[in-house]
Design an enzyme around this catalytic site. Structure first.
Site, PDB file in Angstrom:
ATOM      1  N   ASP A  19       0.798  -1.098  -0.002  1.00 27.65           N
ATOM      2  CA  ASP A  19       0.072  -0.006  -0.018  1.00 27.65           C
ATOM      3  C   ASP A  19       0.940   1.214   0.293  1.00 27.65           C
ATOM      4  O   ASP A  19       1.574   1.365   0.890  1.00 27.65           O
ATOM      5  CB  ASP A  19      -1.008  -0.188   1.532  1.00 27.65           C
ATOM      6  CG  ASP A  19      -1.909   1.000   1.169  1.00 27.65           C
ATOM      7  OD1 ASP A  19      -1.967   1.672   0.419  1.00 27.65           O
ATOM      8  OD2 ASP A  19      -2.430   0.936   2.342  1.00 27.65           O
ATOM      9  N   TYR A  20       0.748   2.123  -0.940  1.00 32.95           N
ATOM     10  CA  TYR A  20       1.500   3.455  -1.183  1.00 32.95           C
ATOM     11  C   TYR A  20       0.980   4.333   0.020  1.00 32.95           C
ATOM     12  O   TYR A  20      -0.338   4.318   0.268  1.00 32.95           O
ATOM     13  CB  TYR A  20       0.991   4.171  -2.260  1.00 32.95           C
ATOM     14  CG  TYR A  20       1.818   3.700  -3.428  1.00 32.95           C
ATOM     15  CD1 TYR A  20       3.433   3.726  -3.366  1.00 32.95           C
ATOM     16  CD2 TYR A  20       1.447   3.074  -4.513  1.00 32.95           C
ATOM     17  CE1 TYR A  20       4.306   3.605  -4.407  1.00 32.95           C
ATOM     18  CE2 TYR A  20       2.234   2.673  -5.646  1.00 32.95           C
ATOM     19  CZ  TYR A  20       3.792   2.778  -5.553  1.00 32.95           C
ATOM     20  OH  TYR A  20       4.584   2.542  -6.538  1.00 32.95           O
TER      21      TYR A  20
END
Length: 241
Positions: A19-20
């Site tokens: 997940d960014y």
């Protein structure tokens, strides 16, 4: 979280989620070159705490949980052109108080204010906006005589560079991670892409090695003026990953 628990890995496998972290705000820092926002990301300072310190004129160490919550809503809302009404509804406060938060935010982040105004001016002149990698989005109604339609179009114009760049980067990440998995000949599948997150299915013995590879590929997929950061989670279902 209950819905995420319904996404379960196949028997003998786990889900690995990459997940960014705060990608749209990092893109905003890159595009606007705002010195405070850029410094926060470069120095690994919690950006919502930094914003709260600026908006409430307190030291970062003195920021309360409630002030950080407000700052988080302000960061994500105002940077996408959210109106005072929208911010008031999100925080369950009066429009007057929301307008005051907006005023304080743009007073402390004037570079972002100018950047947002410039986006609208360029979009109005060109009839649309372009993402970081050059994708074009036509935006009708920027010259509409209806204030409501015109303001809605202006918010779309302000939103497009950030969310459009986020979409560009996650697509590059899908390609890069797939190439790495193919190269390593790992029995791993990319199952889902959800906003700024990729979810893979892998044997448990590969989870740590896969997570390290995903972080390496995704953080290096595109060079911004601030670092891209990827959070990795592992679990038998998506909620636990």
């Amino acid at each position: 979280m209950k819905i995420r628990k319904g996404f379960v890995a196949a028997p003998g496998h786990v889900l690995v989620a990459a997940d960014y972290s705060q990608i749209e705000l990092r893109i905003l820092a890159h595009l606007s070159a705002d010195p405070l926002l850029t410094a926060a990301f470069r120095d690994h300072i919690d950006v919502h705490t930094q914003t709260a310190a600026e908006v409430f004129s307190v030291a970062r160490e003195a920021v309360t949980a409630e002030q950080r919550r407000i700052a988080k809503a302000v960061n994500y809302g105002l940077s996408y052109g959210q109106s005072d009404f929208g911010l008031a509804r999100a925080l369950d406060i009066s429009r007057t108080q929301a307008a005051e938060y907006s005023r304080r935010y743009f007073q402390r982040f004037p570079t972002i204010h100018k950047f947002m105004d410039d986006i609208v001016a360029v979009a109005r002149a060109q009839g649309g906006a372009r993402t970081l990698l050059g994708r074009w989005r036509p935006i009708p109604n920027l010259m509409s005589k209806s204030p409501a339609a015109r303001h809605a179009a202006e918010r779309v114009a302000q939103n497009t560079p950030m969310q459009g760049a986020g979409a560009d980067i996650i697509k590059l990440a899908m390609l890069r991670t797939t190439e790495r998995i193919t190269k390593e000949k790992w029995p791993v599948k990319l199952l889902l892409t959800v906003h700024d997150e990729l979810v893979f299915e892998a044997p448990p013995a590969l989870a740590d090695k896969l997570g390290a590879a995903l972080r390496e590929e995704m953080e290096g997929v595109y060079k911004l003026s601030v670092p891209l950061v990827v959070d990795i989670g592992v679990g038998e279902n998506w909620a636990d990953a």
